[in-house]
Design an enzyme around this catalytic site. Sequence first.
Site, PDB file in Angstrom:
ATOM      1  CG  LEU A   1      33.691  45.604  25.993  1.00 58.58           C
ATOM      2  CD1 LEU A   1      33.423  43.863  25.804  1.00 58.58           C
ATOM      3  CD2 LEU A   1      34.498  46.517  24.776  1.00 58.58           C
TER       4      LEU A   1
ATOM      5  N   GLY B   1      35.773  50.169  38.660  1.00 56.82           N
ATOM      6  CA  GLY B   1      37.491  50.984  38.703  1.00 56.82           C
ATOM      7  C   GLY B   1      37.594  51.117  39.791  1.00 56.82           C
TER       8      GLY B   1
ATOM      9  CG  LEU C   1      45.843  46.060  30.612  1.00 57.86           C
ATOM     10  CD1 LEU C   1      43.998  47.002  29.531  1.00 57.86           C
ATOM     11  CD2 LEU C   1      45.650  45.055  29.185  1.00 57.86           C
TER      12      LEU C   1
ATOM     13  CB  CYS D   1      20.606  29.516  42.157  1.00 61.20           C
ATOM     14  SG  CYS D   1      21.059  30.687  40.362  1.00 61.20           S
TER      15      CYS D   1
ATOM     16  CB  ILE E   1      41.242  42.790  30.601  1.00 59.26           C
ATOM     17  CG1 ILE E   1      42.596  43.363  29.847  1.00 59.26           C
ATOM     18  CG2 ILE E   1      40.752  42.315  29.749  1.00 59.26           C
ATOM     19  CD1 ILE E   1      43.569  41.810  30.248  1.00 59.26           C
TER      20      ILE E   1
END
Length: 416
Positions: A202, A183, A176, A362, A178
């Site tokens: 997401l 990809g 998995l 920055c 996360i």
Amino acid sequence: MDRLLRYFLQQFIRRGAMTFATASGAKFSCGDGTGEPVAVRFLTTDAERRVLLNPELALGEVYMEGTFVVEHGSIVDALAILMDQPEILPRWARLQWWLRYLARHIGQFNPRSRAKDNVAHHYDLDGRLYSLFLDSDRQYSCGYFETPEATLDDAQLAKKRHVAAKLLIRRGDKVLDIGSGWGGLGLYLAEMTGANVTGITLSTEQLQASNARAAEKNLTRSAKFFLEDYRDISGPFDRIVSVGMFEHVGVDFYDTYFKRCAELLTDDGVMLLHSIGRSDGPDVTNPWIAKYIFPGGYIPALSEVMPAIERAGLLVCDIEILRLHYAETLKAWRERFMARREEAVRLYDERFARMWEFYLACSELSFRKQNLMNFQIQFTKRQGVVPMTRDYVVREEAKLRGAERGKPPRLQIAGE
């Protein structure tokens, strides 16, 4: 206004050589005169007032708006002085820091819907923007510079290899990823180790690119990507990896995150967490970064992460601190972005280009001059899963180098 500006800036800037010109035409110098001199100018009294009232937020804003300009040197030269002072914050900004610290749980409250919106703010920008400065694999996280001569592409490949070596992946393992980005890491793991990779993100832009790349490389059976929250994915998995995603979780969700990882990981599984971290304890997200770049984001101290790992019942096997690797990564991104800056202006506008320039500068200086680093934490659910000594990392990396040499050059998807 000129006297106030002179007084407060001379109190703060004790190192370096920086000359300020005010909107009224006055000039004054700050610092001890060491290093290359930098000259800057405020074009409006409004810009001066805002920087005095809220320096952490306003400096980036007035640079974006063009009312604070660097006349000698560059914005990275100016920030190199401003971010290398004996005190990280100007004294007059400390009260604002405390107020932000007390309210930080509100800014980092990231339930599912808000987490998705925060990700879209940054990662669903026009994909051509990221092609301007990322490596050919679109790795948007810290590279691993094995030698001073390493290129950005070398460093990002070495990062994937280093991560894979610590995961000890076996052929056929369910992995998995996360926060799978575009990809690249998931495809590398599937291709080089024979694992079955599930990547979750997401970002709709990243999802489309990831699945297109999997199809291009004929890896759709072994590398699949989904638009899904880490709280909702079904397991179990033999290996879990997360690179550059934990900074978006938020302090109030650390227990949720690690408990979910413990639920998803098999009893003999291994997880590797790669994240930006702080070397000097809990803090707050810079307000300019929170407003314009990473809403809901927060860079954790290890002291905030370790208790949540322990409460989840996970055993820490290894912690590695990568100190200046991200500074070098960001320097490469900044230089590549500046070389193609006009393309960014055409994609968006001048204000956006200045915003991105300030962000990269920055960020680089935060690693080079201040308290940021990267950590990699490897953990399992029981003892004896990983070897007793770290020699295996070198051996696994050597195996992966051999596998890389046996693969054809990567193809590029349309538009890259």
